[in-house]
Design a protein around this motif. Structure first.
Motif, PDB file in Angstrom:
ATOM      1  N   LYS A 187      19.467  51.100 -47.394  1.00  0.00           N
ATOM      2  CA  LYS A 187      18.898  50.944 -46.065  1.00  0.00           C
ATOM      3  C   LYS A 187      17.381  51.095 -46.118  1.00  0.00           C
ATOM      4  N   TYR A 235      25.562  45.442 -35.339  1.00  0.00           N
ATOM      5  CA  TYR A 235      26.861  45.410 -35.999  1.00  0.00           C
ATOM      6  C   TYR A 235      27.524  44.044 -35.794  1.00  0.00           C
ATOM      7  N   ASP A 247      28.306  44.972 -43.131  1.00  0.00           N
ATOM      8  CA  ASP A 247      28.777  45.019 -41.747  1.00  0.00           C
ATOM      9  C   ASP A 247      27.706  45.547 -40.805  1.00  0.00           C
ATOM     10  N   ILE A 248      26.457  45.675 -41.309  1.00  0.00           N
ATOM     11  CA  ILE A 248      25.350  46.073 -40.440  1.00  0.00           C
ATOM     12  C   ILE A 248      24.117  45.229 -40.760  1.00  0.00           C
ATOM     13  N   THR A 262      20.072  49.344 -35.286  1.00  0.00           N
ATOM     14  CA  THR A 262      21.171  48.795 -36.074  1.00  0.00           C
ATOM     15  C   THR A 262      21.986  47.808 -35.254  1.00  0.00           C
TER      16      THR A 262
END
Length: 338
Positions: free
Chosen positions: A213, A55, A38-39, A53
């Protein structure tokens, strides 16, 4: 009433001109398939290093900002796939397809990169991909896509062919050579005068943390990164790694970041000896052991070992611990404050 019409016409003309004026913003729109997260990370590589980031919702997203100059950004999903995007004032880009097979429509160098993707097609063999990339670079000496491809296909590999890299860089346009990505690459290549590899700078290095990440190489002036090499099988390196906690208490996160790179192959042993990650303390392991990219570039053949680099990835000191490291950090941070 007759005098009102010319005024209205003039106002309409002004509004029309204003609405037609080209925006300085860069607009990115995406509608991607098979997103598993979702990112999406926006990793800035050029001219500054930072991270942002995005979204997405149901695979769709928009990302807008006003660039000061041409920017190279990599969009990264949680599977490790990346898509380069070139951003400049007034440009727009639309992404479709998937991260593994993107379809790019956009201004400037983005269209050139799509041309490269079309050429590379289904070439799954790494040698064939490199051949196509080399042909593209040689035929596009004024394109910033060439800078990206040199780094992507010829630098970020276990055994870079330094002669080949310089052969590809030399014919490029001056503005392309001056890009931050190639600037770091050039500084990490052999120094002809000394006939050995320069270790004054570390080249670009993509680091994935335990949460999947990507770590940003923060380019904020005045922040230093201590890259510390260790392994669970080397007791002294474990002890010295633990001793670095005191530095994080003594220096602010805006001044110091500690990146612990493990040369372990046993992931369970590594995780057992890891501390919790924070903005200032980061633990990574690529399971490559001595083949780790930075360890190879910096000719590191023993641990414990560390490298202190500034925000531009220039090496300020090597293999300092305890009071010597503390003294060096105070010297650097005090100088920055002045």
């Amino acid at each position: 009433m007759k005098k009102l019409f010319p005024l209205c016409g003039f106002l309409c003309l002004v509004m029309c001109i204003s609405s037609c004026k080209k925006s300085d913003s860069f607009d990115l729109k995406g509608e991607m398939q098979d997103l598993t997260s979702d990112i999406i990370l926006a990793i800035y590589d050029d001219p500054d290093s930072k991270i942002d980031t995005i979204y997405p919702r149901n695979g769709k997203f928009e990302y807008t900002f006003v660039p000061d100059t041409l920017c190279l950004i990599r969009l990264a999903d949680d599977s490790g796939h990346t898509i380069p995007v070139f951003a400049d004032k007034g440009w727009g880009v639309t992404l479709k397809g998937s991260f593994s097979r993107p379809v790019i429509e956009g201004d400037g160098y983005n269209q050139e990169y799509q041309e490269f993707l079309t050429q590379i097609g289904n070439a799954g063999n790494p040698q064939e991909q490199e051949r196509i990339a080399e042909t593209f670079i040689k035929s596009h000496p004024q394109s910033f896509v060439s800078a990206y491809l040199i780094n992507r296909y010829f630098v970020q590999k276990d055994q870079p062919d330094e002669k080949k890299i310089m052969e590809l860089i030399n014919p490029l346009d001056g503005k392309v050579k001056d890009s931050r990505v190639l600037g770091v690459v050039i500084k990490s290549l052999p120094d002809e005068k000394r006939n050995k590899k320069s270790t004054d700078y570390i080249s670009y290095y993509s680091v994935r943390k335990r949460d999947g990440k990507y770590l940003s190489w923060n380019n904020k002036k005045g922040q230093y990164t201590l890259i510390n090499f260790w392994a669970t099988w080397n007791k002294k390196s474990v002890e010295l790694k633990d001793s670095l906690h005191q530095l994080c208490k003594e220096f602010k996160k805006e001044e110091l970041k500690v990146l612990n790179i493990s040369l372990d192959f046993d992931m369970k042993a590594w995780e057992k000896n890891c501390e919790n990650d924070s903005e200032q303390w980061i633990e990574v392991c690529d399971k490559e052991g001595w083949n780790n990219t930075i360890a190879g570039q910096m000719n590191i053949r023993q641990i414990p070992y560390n490298i202190l680099v500034n925000s531009g990835r220039r090496v300020e000191a090597k293999n300092l611990y305890g009071n010597r490291l503390r003294k060096k950090l105070h010297e650097l941070t005090d100088k920055d404050k002045k």
